[in-house]
Design an enzyme around this catalytic site. Structure first.
Site, PDB file in Angstrom:
ATOM      1  N   SER A 115    -128.486 -85.772 -45.579  1.00  0.00           N
ATOM      2  CA  SER A 115    -129.455 -85.822 -46.674  1.00  0.00           C
ATOM      3  C   SER A 115    -129.083 -84.914 -47.831  1.00  0.00           C
ATOM      4  CB  SER A 115    -130.845 -85.413 -46.155  1.00  0.00           C
ATOM      5  OG  SER A 115    -130.821 -84.085 -45.661  1.00  0.00           O
ATOM      6  N   CYS A 116    -128.063 -84.085 -47.645  1.00  0.00           N
ATOM      7  CA  CYS A 116    -127.734 -83.129 -48.699  1.00  0.00           C
ATOM      8  C   CYS A 116    -126.236 -82.973 -48.817  1.00  0.00           C
ATOM      9  CB  CYS A 116    -128.368 -81.769 -48.412  1.00  0.00           C
ATOM     10  SG  CYS A 116    -127.949 -80.525 -49.654  1.00  0.00           S
ATOM     11  N   GLY A 117    -125.714 -83.186 -50.005  1.00  0.00           N
ATOM     12  CA  GLY A 117    -124.284 -83.092 -50.205  1.00  0.00           C
ATOM     13  C   GLY A 117    -123.817 -81.751 -50.723  1.00  0.00           C
TER      14      GLY A 117
END
Length: 290
Positions: A115-117
């Site tokens: 969900s988070c890069g």
């Protein structure tokens, strides 16, 4: 089923008190470790499939590479389980001579979730990277009707979503350079060309897979293109678009305030709530041709 999707037994309950067992298809999610010239760089959670595109796009987003020749080789040889079987969850990258390894301040100290890069980045300053390309200089005119049609066109390419309902998608569309892209064949423009669609449990992974495909096809910078995504427009997606030279990012859902600020700064046209009949323009609407 492939590792991109898996079958599970579930029980479905309804408001009238009914319950029944059934098979369901779920999106796959597995870790992928990226190693650069033998050294660990990061681990990301992703949907297996198009892994080399994902790795290549991630390296573009991190500012490590900008041309296909800067990656000499990618392979799965490093990923071996205790039984000696290949896991396909480790990609070893060999960079060309002269390509600098990332600064240690950019190194991911923890894994990157689906969900988070950017959550694992060692410092927030490292997140705001300088692109090798200039989206602000792209003079392509973008037709409003053509832009409104992109979500439906993207949806037709979402094969994994159709069976699982659990993945994001990113699609890359090329507009006729310098034109509005609305004229019919007699007018000489035609509709935007769909170049690539990729899906993943992580929206940033889906974008990296598209950018990595473009890098491997030697298409960077991605001039005269629009990146259409199925979810919201976050700061990291604007960052990835800018790093690949994409002049416009359109999202089905909302952008964040920081995404709008970055789009203004980098020259990326940013559209949100694009759902077939309307959209909101948040940055650089001068490219739009009603």
């Amino acid at each position: 089923m492939t590792r991109a999707s898996q079958r599970r037994r579930v029980h479905r309950y309804t408001a009238d008190g009914g319950a029944a067992g059934r098979a369901d298809t779920l999106a796959g999610e597995e870790p992928l470790e990226i190693r650069l010239d033998g050294s660990p760089f990061t681990v990301t959670m992703r949907t297996p499939g198009h892994d080399f595109d994902l790795v290549a796009g991630f390296l573009v987003s991190e500012g490590v590479v900008r041309a296909p020749g800067e990656i000499v080789q990618m392979d799965y040889r490093s990923g071996i389980d205790p039984d000696g079987q290949r896991t396909y969850n480790v990609v070893e990258v060999r960079l060309a001579p002269g390509v600098a390894l990332p600064d240690t301040s950019m190194e991911r100290h923890v894994y990157t979730s689906s969900s988070c890069g950017v959550c694992g980045t060692a410092s927030i300053e490292a997140v705001t990277k300088v692109s090798s390309f200039d989206p602000a200089g792209d003079r392509t005119r973008l037709s409003v009707p053509a832009l409104l049609a992109l979500p439906d066109r993207l949806r037709t390419g979402q094969k994994l979503f159709a069976t699982t309902g659990g993945v994001h998608a990113a699609g890359l569309f090329r507009f006729p350079a310098g034109s509005a892209g609305t004229r019919d064949e007699a007018g000489g423009a035609g509709e935007p060309e769909l170049l690539c669609v990729r899906e993943d449990v992580g929206r940033h992974n889906a974008v990296d897979k598209v950018v990595g495909w473009a890098l491997r096809e030697d298409l960077l910078p991605l001039e005269s293109t629009v990146l259409q995504v199925s979810g919201r427009a976050s700061f990291e997606l604007v960052q990835k678009a800018s790093m690949a030279g994409v002049p416009a990012l359109a999202a089905v859902s909302a952008p964040s305030a920081l995404a709008v600020d970055l789009a203004e700064q980098t020259g990326v046209t940013l559209l949100g709530f694009s759902r077939g009949t309307s959209f909101n323009a948040y940055a650089h609407r001068e490219r739009l041709a009603p």
